[in-house]
Design an enzyme around this catalytic site. Structure first.
Site, PDB file in Angstrom:
ATOM      1  N   LYS A   1      19.563   4.599  -5.196  1.00  0.00           N
ATOM      2  CA  LYS A   1      19.132   5.133  -6.491  1.00  0.00           C
ATOM      3  C   LYS A   1      19.443   6.629  -6.575  1.00  0.00           C
ATOM      4  O   LYS A   1      19.213   7.365  -5.611  1.00  0.00           O
ATOM      5  CB  LYS A   1      17.621   4.900  -6.635  1.00  0.00           C
TER       6      LYS A   1
ATOM      7  N   ASN B   1      21.148   0.691 -20.617  1.00  0.00           N
ATOM      8  CA  ASN B   1      19.946   1.219 -19.978  1.00  0.00           C
ATOM      9  C   ASN B   1      19.826   2.701 -20.244  1.00  0.00           C
ATOM     10  O   ASN B   1      20.817   3.398 -20.465  1.00  0.00           O
ATOM     11  CB  ASN B   1      19.952   0.929 -18.471  1.00  0.00           C
TER      12      ASN B   1
ATOM     13  N   ASN C   1      23.393   8.755  -3.375  1.00  0.00           N
ATOM     14  CA  ASN C   1      23.841   9.161  -4.708  1.00  0.00           C
ATOM     15  C   ASN C   1      22.976  10.344  -5.139  1.00  0.00           C
ATOM     16  O   ASN C   1      21.756  10.226  -5.216  1.00  0.00           O
ATOM     17  CB  ASN C   1      23.688   7.987  -5.676  1.00  0.00           C
TER      18      ASN C   1
ATOM     19  N   ASN D   1      26.907  12.259  -8.388  1.00  0.00           N
ATOM     20  CA  ASN D   1      26.850  11.661  -9.717  1.00  0.00           C
ATOM     21  C   ASN D   1      27.039  12.743 -10.775  1.00  0.00           C
ATOM     22  O   ASN D   1      26.143  13.554 -11.019  1.00  0.00           O
ATOM     23  CB  ASN D   1      25.486  10.967  -9.869  1.00  0.00           C
TER      24      ASN D   1
ATOM     25  N   CYS E   1      25.857  10.560 -15.201  1.00  0.00           N
ATOM     26  CA  CYS E   1      24.715   9.849 -15.786  1.00  0.00           C
ATOM     27  C   CYS E   1      24.605  10.192 -17.267  1.00  0.00           C
ATOM     28  O   CYS E   1      24.479  11.359 -17.626  1.00  0.00           O
ATOM     29  CB  CYS E   1      23.409  10.213 -15.078  1.00  0.00           C
TER      30      CYS E   1
ATOM     31  N   ASN F   1      31.057   4.883 -14.269  1.00  0.00           N
ATOM     32  CA  ASN F   1      29.646   4.866 -14.639  1.00  0.00           C
ATOM     33  C   ASN F   1      29.565   4.137 -15.988  1.00  0.00           C
ATOM     34  O   ASN F   1      30.562   3.636 -16.496  1.00  0.00           O
ATOM     35  CB  ASN F   1      29.104   6.304 -14.719  1.00  0.00           C
TER      36      ASN F   1
ATOM     37  N   GLY G   1      27.756  -4.231 -17.279  1.00  0.00           N
ATOM     38  CA  GLY G   1      27.886  -5.687 -17.335  1.00  0.00           C
ATOM     39  C   GLY G   1      29.319  -6.104 -17.634  1.00  0.00           C
ATOM     40  O   GLY G   1      30.190  -5.256 -17.857  1.00  0.00           O
TER      41      GLY G   1
ATOM     42  N   GLY H   1      32.072  -1.596 -12.451  1.00  0.00           N
ATOM     43  CA  GLY H   1      31.961  -1.747 -13.889  1.00  0.00           C
ATOM     44  C   GLY H   1      32.137  -3.209 -14.252  1.00  0.00           C
ATOM     45  O   GLY H   1      33.265  -3.686 -14.377  1.00  0.00           O
TER      46      GLY H   1
ATOM     47  N   GLY I   1      26.728  -3.966  -9.872  1.00  0.00           N
ATOM     48  CA  GLY I   1      25.501  -3.434 -10.462  1.00  0.00           C
ATOM     49  C   GLY I   1      24.769  -4.452 -11.296  1.00  0.00           C
ATOM     50  O   GLY I   1      24.024  -5.290 -10.784  1.00  0.00           O
TER      51      GLY I   1
END
Lengths: 303, 254
Positions: A45, A69, A99, A126, A129, A191, A216, A242, A264
């Site tokens: 995370k 999300n 991360n 990262n 985000c 991402n 997704g 991805g 993911g």
């Protein structure tokens, strides 16, 4: 049995399958379904210097073949990760990828410095985000800021450094080249893509943050395209992610140029998705006469 | 241990408009399921699973019972599964209700918040009073099941077409004037939970509420199902799937 092991930016993994940051916590939950030691690695995370509360709910919205999300990097901070989560992960047999996400360049540097002194196998910086107001994608959507934060982190750690890129840019290859020039050992992409859903009854966005990151199967073709372009633009290895949900997706992503892959959102539909991908890769290699999975990396023959 | 698999539906019926009742044969899950926990169900053609609370557990027969409302296309798809077909679920998930055998309980269910009340009231038999509220007589569910397990029932409808006219909170207020239960359980709309929690607090009665939030993984990894909570004076985002769905009412910031 095919050889699924890979060496990625100097990090040895028994297979190329890694749960993606933010979808797998620190492995504790999924360790109750199966031994997480079966995985090649784990990208934990996203960790910030101080604990972070995250965004107000709702934080998730379903989309055709995917989801949005807007968690906003809720996490317990670097200290908790290093003292509580890392020892547990190091007792397992898998590569640990930290991360890190800072609101400022200085915070990213401090995070890297802290983690440099730990048992972490690799750092994933990262810069992508989409759900935080400071840092995050603000670094990753501009070559200069991407270069600046990579330089700062590179100066603070000798650990293998992977930079996680945002797809919400005009040219992801330019960003990849910028971080490569500053000493990144690898890049990971993509991402999530910035998206939005609206509840037409209330005329309100479904997400309290209004917008959020799309992931997704819906994003898979975009990810394949970006991995292919990036792998052809830089000489450092690429970790592809991805929308990967099956072993065939993983093969496709590796043929596009990914040396290893992250899984993911597929986990939410099927907690066993990473294991099925590992088993499926083995089967696919056997059926296709591939002795070592790394043989297929970047082997797509473009028209 | 969490289980994920496909389990057989052994009975299915509509018990009110848009409300479905399914019994699922899943011995390995049933044996470790407690009242107040939930199952995370896959809806064919939809990316995310749907969390549905457990309505009854039969450890001897190895079954779970769920009663759910069709809220959208995903739950509609699940409702189309029939007896004999397989349902893909992850279970048992979350923290259930804490039960105090031999004590007096009041369970308050608002609409589709009633099913988890059946499960917890089953633990108390005649020691539980279950107050249920529905919009009208046509939406009333589970009253015979509650009576069959020995619970005292108080039925309310908004329009007075069944039971007494009014809200569950009116009935609870009245009950608390003459009785002092040891524990109150509640599941229903936020506005109801807030009122029940505040009445419990005023009367010095411990209260547990079951919450709902849009979920991703269902196991505590993805952190999307956040709810504002407070512990030791500190506000934070708890997660309904792992920290809940049952919370001590005083920890929830409604």
């Amino acid at each position: 049995m095919a050889d699924l092991s890979v060496v990625f930016a100097g990090v040895s993994m028994k297979n190329p399958v890694i749960p993606a940051s933010g979808t797998f916590g620190y492995g504790r939950e999924y360790d109750q379904f199966y031994s997480i030691s079966r995985l090649g690695g784990i990208s934990v995370k996203g960790t910030t210097l101080a604990p972070k509360a995250g965004n107000p709910p709702p934080r998730i919205a379903e989309t055709p073949a995917g989801m949005l999300n807007s968690v906003g990097l809720q996490n317990g901070g670097a200290k908790k990760f290093l003292e509580y989560e890392l020892p547990n992960l190091k007792s397992k047999d898998l590569a640990v990828i930290a991360n890190i996400a800072g609101a400022t360049v200085e915070e990213c540097r401090q995070l890297a410095e802290l983690i440099d002194g730990s048992d972490v196998d690799m750092i994933e910086l990262n810069i992508s985000c989409p759900n935080v107001k400071q840092g995050g994608a603000a670094f990753g959507t501009n070559c200069n800021s991407a270069a600046e934060v990579t330089r700062a982190v590179r100066g603070a750690t000798s650990k293998p450094l992977m930079v996680k890129l945002s797809p919400n840019v005009t040219s992801i290859t330019d960003i990849a080249k910028a971080v490569e020039a500053e000493g990144a050992d690898a890049v990971s992409l993509i991402n999530t893509l910035l998206g939005m859903r609206i509840d037409i009854k209330t005329r309100r966005p479904v997400l309290k943050n209004n917008v959020g990151g799309l992931s997704g199967p819906a994003v898979f073709p975009i990810a394949v395209r970006m991995v292919w372009q990036t792998a052809n633009a830089v000489s450092i290895p690429v970790c592809g992610m991805g929308g990967i949900a099956t072993a065939e997706d993983a093969v496709e992503m590796m043929m596009a140029g990914a040396s290893c892959i992250q899984v993911g959102a597929a986990l939410f539909a099927d907690p066993f998705a990473p294991l099925k991908i590992i088993d499926g890769l083995d089967r696919w290699c056997n059926e296709n006469g591939v002795k070592n999975i790394s043989e297929i990396v970047g082997t797509v023959r473009p028209w | 241990m969490y289980k994920q698999g496909k389990y057989q539906i052994i009975s299915k019926k509509a018990i009110a408009k848009g409300i479905y009742d399914m019994e699922i044969y899943c011995p390995e899950i049933a044996v470790q399921t407690e009242c107040g926990q939930f199952v995370h169900i896959s809806a064919d053609g939809f990316f995310l699973r749907r969390p549905i609370s457990v309505c009854a557990v039969d450890k001897v027969r190895g079954t779970l019972r769920i009663v759910f409302e069709v809220r959208g296309n995903g739950t509609d798809k699940i409702s189309q599964l029939n007896k004999g077909e397989l349902i893909d679920m992850i279970a048992p998930l979350g923290n259930g209700f804490k039960v105090f055998p031999g004590k007096k309980a009041v369970c308050v269910g608002g609409g589709i918040g009633t099913p988890p009340m059946l499960a917890v009231a089953a633990e108390y038999g005649a020691d539980a009073t279950v107050i249920c509220g529905f919009r009208s007589a046509s939406a009333v569910i589970l009253q015979d099941d509650l009576k069959a397990q020995g619970n005292r029932t108080i039925l309310c409808t908004d329009d007075g077409t069944a039971g007494r006219k009014g809200f569950v909170t009116d009935a609870l207020k009245e009950l608390l004037e003459t009785e002092k239960p040891d524990v109150i359980y509640a599941c229903g709309p936020d506005v109801m939970l807030r009122a029940v929690a505040s009445m419990a607090k005023e009367n010095g009665i411990s209260c547990q509420v079951s919450l709902e939030e849009r979920m991703g993984c269902g196991v505590g990894a993805c952190l999307v199902c956040a709810c504002k909570a407070v512990k030791n004076g500190e506000e934070y985002f708890a997660h309904v799937c792992k920290d809940g769905p049952v919370f001590p009412a005083e920890e929830v910031m409604f």
